[in-house]
Design a protein around this motif. Structure first.
Motif, mmCIF file in Angstrom:
data_model
loop_
_atom_site.group_PDB
_atom_site.id
_atom_site.type_symbol
_atom_site.label_atom_id
_atom_site.label_comp_id
_atom_site.label_asym_id
_atom_site.label_seq_id
_atom_site.Cartn_x
_atom_site.Cartn_y
_atom_site.Cartn_z
ATOM 1 N N ILE A 87 0.833 -1.203 0.000
ATOM 2 C CA ILE A 87 0.000 0.000 0.000
ATOM 3 C C ILE A 87 0.867 1.253 0.000
ATOM 4 C CG2 ILE A 87 -1.657 1.362 1.333
ATOM 5 C CD1 ILE A 87 -2.931 -1.031 -0.070
ATOM 6 N N LEU A 88 1.890 1.267 0.831
ATOM 7 C CA LEU A 88 2.735 2.461 0.946
ATOM 8 C C LEU A 88 3.594 2.668 -0.298
ATOM 9 C CD1 LEU A 88 3.771 2.126 4.696
ATOM 10 C CD2 LEU A 88 2.146 3.751 3.704
ATOM 11 N N GLU A 89 4.090 1.600 -0.883
ATOM 12 C CA GLU A 89 4.937 1.733 -2.067
ATOM 13 C C GLU A 89 4.120 2.015 -3.330
ATOM 14 O OE1 GLU A 89 7.239 -1.835 -2.166
ATOM 15 O OE2 GLU A 89 8.229 -1.394 -0.246
ATOM 16 N N ARG A 90 2.951 1.395 -3.438
ATOM 17 C CA ARG A 90 2.121 1.552 -4.638
ATOM 18 C C ARG A 90 1.309 2.844 -4.611
ATOM 19 N NH1 ARG A 90 -0.632 2.623 -8.236
ATOM 20 N NH2 ARG A 90 -1.921 1.328 -9.616
ATOM 21 N N TYR A 91 0.803 3.220 -3.427
ATOM 22 C CA TYR A 91 -0.108 4.359 -3.343
ATOM 23 C C TYR A 91 0.431 5.526 -2.520
ATOM 24 C CZ TYR A 91 -3.543 1.183 -5.328
ATOM 25 O OH TYR A 91 -4.206 0.313 -6.171
ATOM 26 N N GLY A 92 1.434 5.291 -1.707
ATOM 27 C CA GLY A 92 2.017 6.350 -0.901
ATOM 28 C C GLY A 92 1.447 6.448 0.496
ATOM 29 N N SER A 93 0.159 6.143 0.653
ATOM 30 C CA SER A 93 -0.486 6.199 1.959
ATOM 31 C C SER A 93 -1.834 5.498 1.871
ATOM 32 C CB SER A 93 -0.704 7.655 2.400
ATOM 33 O OG SER A 93 -1.661 8.285 1.562
ATOM 34 N N ALA A 94 -2.403 5.195 3.033
ATOM 35 C CA ALA A 94 -3.744 4.612 3.043
ATOM 36 C C ALA A 94 -4.759 5.611 2.506
ATOM 37 C CB ALA A 94 -4.120 4.194 4.464
ATOM 38 N N GLU A 95 -4.576 6.890 2.816
ATOM 39 C CA GLU A 95 -5.503 7.905 2.325
ATOM 40 C C GLU A 95 -5.502 7.967 0.804
ATOM 41 O OE1 GLU A 95 -6.497 12.682 2.761
ATOM 42 O OE2 GLU A 95 -5.227 11.669 4.240
ATOM 43 N N SER A 96 -4.316 7.894 0.196
ATOM 44 C CA SER A 96 -4.234 7.909 -1.267
ATOM 45 C C SER A 96 -4.897 6.685 -1.871
ATOM 46 C CB SER A 96 -2.769 7.979 -1.709
ATOM 47 O OG SER A 96 -2.195 9.206 -1.324
ATOM 48 N N TYR A 97 -4.729 5.542 -1.223
ATOM 49 C CA TYR A 97 -5.398 4.331 -1.700
ATOM 50 C C TYR A 97 -6.908 4.500 -1.631
ATOM 51 C CZ TYR A 97 -7.379 -0.358 -1.632
ATOM 52 O OH TYR A 97 -8.168 -1.462 -1.888
ATOM 53 N N LEU A 98 -7.418 5.017 -0.520
ATOM 54 C CA LEU A 98 -8.855 5.192 -0.364
ATOM 55 C C LEU A 98 -9.402 6.207 -1.365
ATOM 56 C CD1 LEU A 98 -9.084 5.125 3.536
ATOM 57 C CD2 LEU A 98 -9.744 3.308 1.941
ATOM 58 N N CYS A 99 -8.650 7.250 -1.625
ATOM 59 C CA CYS A 99 -9.044 8.206 -2.667
ATOM 60 C C CYS A 99 -9.107 7.515 -4.025
ATOM 61 C CB CYS A 99 -8.065 9.364 -2.732
ATOM 62 S SG CYS A 99 -8.197 10.541 -1.372
ATOM 63 N N ASP A 100 -8.117 6.695 -4.308
ATOM 64 C CA ASP A 100 -8.038 6.005 -5.591
ATOM 65 C C ASP A 100 -9.234 5.091 -5.821
ATOM 66 O OD1 ASP A 100 -6.161 5.145 -7.958
ATOM 67 O OD2 ASP A 100 -6.843 3.257 -7.059
ATOM 68 N N ILE A 101 -9.752 4.470 -4.762
ATOM 69 C CA ILE A 101 -10.873 3.539 -4.932
ATOM 70 C C ILE A 101 -12.236 4.235 -4.837
ATOM 71 C CG2 ILE A 101 -9.479 1.610 -4.101
ATOM 72 C CD1 ILE A 101 -11.050 1.696 -1.482
ATOM 73 N N GLY A 102 -12.219 5.557 -4.613
ATOM 74 C CA GLY A 102 -13.466 6.295 -4.711
ATOM 75 C C GLY A 102 -14.061 6.832 -3.436
ATOM 76 N N VAL A 103 -13.341 6.757 -2.316
ATOM 77 C CA VAL A 103 -13.830 7.371 -1.078
ATOM 78 C C VAL A 103 -13.607 8.879 -1.193
ATOM 79 C CG1 VAL A 103 -13.660 7.431 1.432
ATOM 80 C CG2 VAL A 103 -13.227 5.290 0.213
ATOM 81 N N SER A 104 -14.662 9.659 -0.992
ATOM 82 C CA SER A 104 -14.585 11.106 -1.196
ATOM 83 C C SER A 104 -13.837 11.797 -0.062
ATOM 84 C CB SER A 104 -15.987 11.698 -1.315
ATOM 85 O OG SER A 104 -16.646 11.672 -0.053
ATOM 86 N N GLN A 105 -13.421 13.047 -0.310
ATOM 87 C CA GLN A 105 -12.752 13.827 0.726
ATOM 88 C C GLN A 105 -13.675 14.058 1.918
ATOM 89 O OE1 GLN A 105 -9.554 14.840 1.068
ATOM 90 N NE2 GLN A 105 -9.130 13.619 -0.763
ATOM 91 N N GLU A 106 -14.958 14.281 1.641
ATOM 92 C CA GLU A 106 -15.922 14.455 2.730
ATOM 93 C C GLU A 106 -15.994 13.197 3.584
ATOM 94 O OE1 GLU A 106 -20.714 15.324 3.440
ATOM 95 O OE2 GLU A 106 -19.960 14.793 1.450
ATOM 96 N N GLU A 107 -16.034 12.039 2.935
ATOM 97 C CA GLU A 107 -16.108 10.763 3.658
ATOM 98 C C GLU A 107 -14.826 10.489 4.419
ATOM 99 O OE1 GLU A 107 -19.221 8.498 0.660
ATOM 100 O OE2 GLU A 107 -17.089 8.581 0.178
ATOM 101 N N LEU A 108 -13.681 10.868 3.846
ATOM 102 C CA LEU A 108 -12.414 10.692 4.545
ATOM 103 C C LEU A 108 -12.372 11.531 5.818
ATOM 104 C CD1 LEU A 108 -9.879 10.645 1.570
ATOM 105 C CD2 LEU A 108 -10.519 8.719 3.033
#
Length: 244
Positions: free
Chosen positions: A212-233
């Motif tokens: 997760i950290l190497e591919r996306y940089g962070s869990a937040e970036s992964y969650l953004c990538d799969i469609g979790v909105s900023q409001e939901e985050l």
């Protein structure tokens, strides 16, 4: 009689194994993950009325079942029919898991399975995190052992919350200790495969975190990538963490 308002690392219920808190971990900003917000668990089929009452008293309002349709048909979650609970079934692995050949091979190991889930179950994972963010009260998510699908979910939640990788790994490791009823809920299989599948070796979840950290940089970036909105985050952050 247990105190519903108390903070428990492992909840004092006996009919379900491996029911644990996500709360109580220090975060990198000096805060901590909040108690009574999110629980992780294993198979819920044998949930007693006494333990159901405890969970409801503890604040449980929402259950997320990560198992396949075949698993839930074989061993239903009794809370699925409880009008007081919002129940969601969001499988991370498609197909009939009850018919899988569990022979351990180099091509399918638990670390590889965790990464595969992160990439192949993005819709379900997105829905899980959206539900947790928006739920009122305590959310419980579970699979069969409460170790692999549940472990991946817990790792992502804790990583997003800013918990150290050492604590995330520790949270994962405990499952093997509590998973004492495995023989009754896993499909019969060779002893070698059984021993492997109930193990919660540090390298398994470390491999997933590294990915997760190497591919996306962070869990937040992964969650953004799969469609979790900023409001939901932000809702998720407010639900999970408390600043120091």
């Amino acid at each position: 009689m247990y105190d519903y308002t108390a903070d428990y690392v492992r909840l004092p219920i006996s009919s379900v194994k491996n029911v644990r808190e996500i709360g109580g971990y220090p975060t990198k900003d000096g805060g901590m993950t909040q108690w009574h917000r999110v629980l992780r668990a294993g198979d819920m089929t044998e949930l007693s009325e006494e333990d159901r009452s405890f969970l409801l008293g503890y604040g449980l309002t929402t259950v997320i079942d990560l198992r396949s349709a075949d698993e839930t048909a074989l061993r239903p979650n009794p809370l699925a029919e409880d009008s007081r609970i919002a129940y969601y079934q969001l499988p991370y692995i498609a197909g009939d898991l009850t018919a899988i050949d569990f022979t351990v091979t180099d091509s399918m190991t638990l670390p590889k399975l965790y990464v595969q889930m992160a990439e192949m179950a993005k819709e379900s994972i997105r829905n899980v995190f959206q539900i947790i963010a928006r739920a009122k009260g305590t959310v419980l998510f579970h699979c069969t052992a409460g170790k692999d699908r549940t472990g991946v979910t817990a790792a992502l939640l804790l990583l997003f919350a800013g918990v150290s990788t050492d604590d995330i790994i520790s949270n994962y490791q405990v499952s093997q200790t509590y998973f004492t009823s495995a023989a009754t809920i896993l499909t019969p299989m060779p002893e070698e495969a059984f021993s492997y599948l109930i193990a919660s070796d540090t390298s398994y979840i470390q491999h997933f975190l590294n990915y997760i950290l190497e591919r996306y940089g962070s869990a937040e970036s992964y969650l953004c990538d799969i469609g979790v909105s900023q409001e939901e985050l932000q809702m998720l952050r407010d639900k999970l963490t408390k600043k120091g």
